[in-house]
Design an enzyme around this catalytic site. Structure first.
Site, PDB file in Angstrom:
ATOM      1  N   HIS A  17       0.839  -1.200   0.000  1.00 46.86           N
ATOM      2  CA  HIS A  17       0.000   0.000   0.000  1.00 46.86           C
ATOM      3  C   HIS A  17       0.878   1.256   0.000  1.00 46.86           C
ATOM      4  O   HIS A  17       0.697   2.150  -0.836  1.00 46.86           O
ATOM      5  CB  HIS A  17      -0.912  -0.009   1.229  1.00 46.86           C
ATOM      6  CG  HIS A  17      -1.774   1.208   1.368  1.00 46.86           C
ATOM      7  ND1 HIS A  17      -3.084   1.244   0.956  1.00 46.86           N
ATOM      8  CD2 HIS A  17      -1.513   2.453   1.870  1.00 46.86           C
ATOM      9  CE1 HIS A  17      -3.593   2.440   1.191  1.00 46.86           C
ATOM     10  NE2 HIS A  17      -2.660   3.197   1.747  1.00 46.86           N
ATOM     11  N   GLU A  18       1.815   1.305   0.937  1.00 52.03           N
ATOM     12  CA  GLU A  18       2.691   2.478   1.020  1.00 52.03           C
ATOM     13  C   GLU A  18       3.639   2.548  -0.159  1.00 52.03           C
ATOM     14  O   GLU A  18       4.007   3.646  -0.605  1.00 52.03           O
ATOM     15  CB  GLU A  18       3.473   2.449   2.341  1.00 52.03           C
ATOM     16  CG  GLU A  18       2.610   2.449   3.593  1.00 52.03           C
ATOM     17  CD  GLU A  18       1.632   3.612   3.646  1.00 52.03           C
ATOM     18  OE1 GLU A  18       1.935   4.680   3.053  1.00 52.03           O
ATOM     19  OE2 GLU A  18       0.565   3.461   4.260  1.00 52.03           O
ATOM     20  N   HIS A  21       2.035   4.520  -2.915  1.00 49.80           N
ATOM     21  CA  HIS A  21       2.216   5.957  -2.725  1.00 49.80           C
ATOM     22  C   HIS A  21       3.641   6.379  -3.118  1.00 49.80           C
ATOM     23  O   HIS A  21       3.849   7.371  -3.818  1.00 49.80           O
ATOM     24  CB  HIS A  21       1.981   6.339  -1.265  1.00 49.80           C
ATOM     25  CG  HIS A  21       0.572   6.160  -0.791  1.00 49.80           C
ATOM     26  ND1 HIS A  21      -0.514   6.657  -1.471  1.00 49.80           N
ATOM     27  CD2 HIS A  21       0.068   5.568   0.328  1.00 49.80           C
ATOM     28  CE1 HIS A  21      -1.630   6.372  -0.814  1.00 49.80           C
ATOM     29  NE2 HIS A  21      -1.294   5.704   0.278  1.00 49.80           N
TER      30      HIS A  21
END
Length: 369
Positions: A17-18, A21
């Protein structure tokens, strides 16, 4: 086993998820100052050649990427970024065009959803895809289907206006709505029939003690075949399953919000940890399927328009796109505080539910009594 399974599920999902980003941020020319898996005290960390601090923290319940120009892990804009020299300001997150900021924020949930699709597609390649036409093969005596007049050979075309492509679509809708009248469209002998049918309720208790209220129509399908899934078709199957799981999550959340299901059915980190251990004990395929399920839920929850979550940032960007200027710092500050209060309230609620599902409150009441 439970602790290891929990870390094995949540750790990689938070990381990808990170990483979504981070990678889109790098592609847009934004400097990442910190990449953290977990919150709280740092257990280990290092700085790479780009100046990013990579850290592993003590509480593995999430993570964050802090970009240049961010004030904190929630990505609130630091007003001090405007005081940076022009050549340094270019690498700050707030200096980027609106579409790039939105892309960076959306990348985390989107990567979680893509990962789930690939995981479900991979599982479909291993075990095949069960195919069953939405045609009633048998009607159980005394069931809701018998009371509604359903007959073998009936083809269920739609429920609640949603097209039914396979028998599994019926269960996905009905199982979440015990006792709730739903609009059916049925084909019988070339004739289309419309009627409302309320499913019965089945109470299930699994071998781990979890109790569920499940809607049951009382019909069985005809023959079920398992079809092989090739490499090219696997993402399609995975995407379809991910859509079905997401729809189920949306339905469940909507029922809780409208009061049709109890808030006690909401689970939190403790429940995820418990079920992680259960899934691991049932074998690799069950564990990977559960991992895909959590990845979908992680992506879905982060897209909710709640300040502090990715969806809250996207909501601010949508407002900015409409009014042609950013949301005022005062409004953002109020929204972030409200969002934090809401998330903390939800965390307390789900933790209370988790402890109750483990029997803690019954035990305490017994001791007090």
């Amino acid at each position: 086993m439970t602790i290891l399974a929990f870390v094995a599920v949540l750790g990689p999902l938070v990381f990808i998820h990170e990483m979504g980003h981070y990678l889109v941020g790098r592609w847009c020319g934004v400097k990442a100052e910190a990449f953290s898996i977990g919150f709280g005290p740092e257990l280990a960390g290092w700085v790479d050649k780009r100046g990013t601090r990579w850290r592993i923290a003590a509480l593995p319940l999430g993570g964050y990427v802090r970009f240049k120009g961010d004030m904190n892990a929630a990505s609130q804009t630091d007003p001090a970024w405007l005081q940076l020299p022009p050549h340094e300001r270019e690498g700050a997150f707030p200096s980027k065009p609106l579409w790039q900021r939105a892309a960076i924020v959306a990348a985390g949930p989107v990567v979680n959803l893509i990962f789930a699709v690939l995981l479900l597609g991979g599982l479909a390649m291993v075990r095949g895809e069960a195919i069953s036409e939405p045609v009633v093969g048998h009607v159980a005596a005394g069931s809701a289907a018998e009371a509604a007049g359903l007959k073998p050979g009936d083809r269920i075309l739609s429920i609640m206006g949603r097209p039914i492509d396979g028998f599994q679509d019926i269960a996905a809708i009905v199982s979440l709505r015990p006792g709730e009248p739903l609009a059916y469209e049925i084909e019988r002998g070339g004739e289309r029939i419309e009627k409302d049918i309320a499913a019965g309720t089945r109470i299930e208790k699994d071998r781990f003690g979890n109790i569920y209220r499940i809607g049951q129509l009382g019909v069985a399908s005809g023959d079920i075949v398992r079809r092989d899934v090739g490499l090219l078709r696997a993402p399609v199957v995975g995407f379809r399953q991910a859509v079905q799981i997401t729809r189920t999550a949306v339905d469940g959340l909507g029922q809780i919000i409208t009061g049709r299901r109890s808030v006690s059915e909401l689970g939190g980190p403790l429940k995820i940890a418990d079920v992680s251990g259960q899934a691991a004990s049932m074998g690799l395929e069950s564990f990977l399927f559960f991992m895909a399920l959590i990845s979908i839920n992680l992506g879905f929850i982060n897209l909710l328009p709640i300040p502090m979550l990715d969806g809250g940032h996207l909501l601010f960007y949508a407002i900015e796109a409409v009014q042609r200027r950013p949301v005022s710092p005062a409004v953002q500050e109020w929204a972030y505080k409200s969002g934090l209060a809401l998330l903390l309230t939800i965390m307390v609620l789900v933790t209370f539910n988790d402890l109750g599902s483990f029997g803690l409150w019954r035990s305490l009441s017994g001791l007090i009594g």
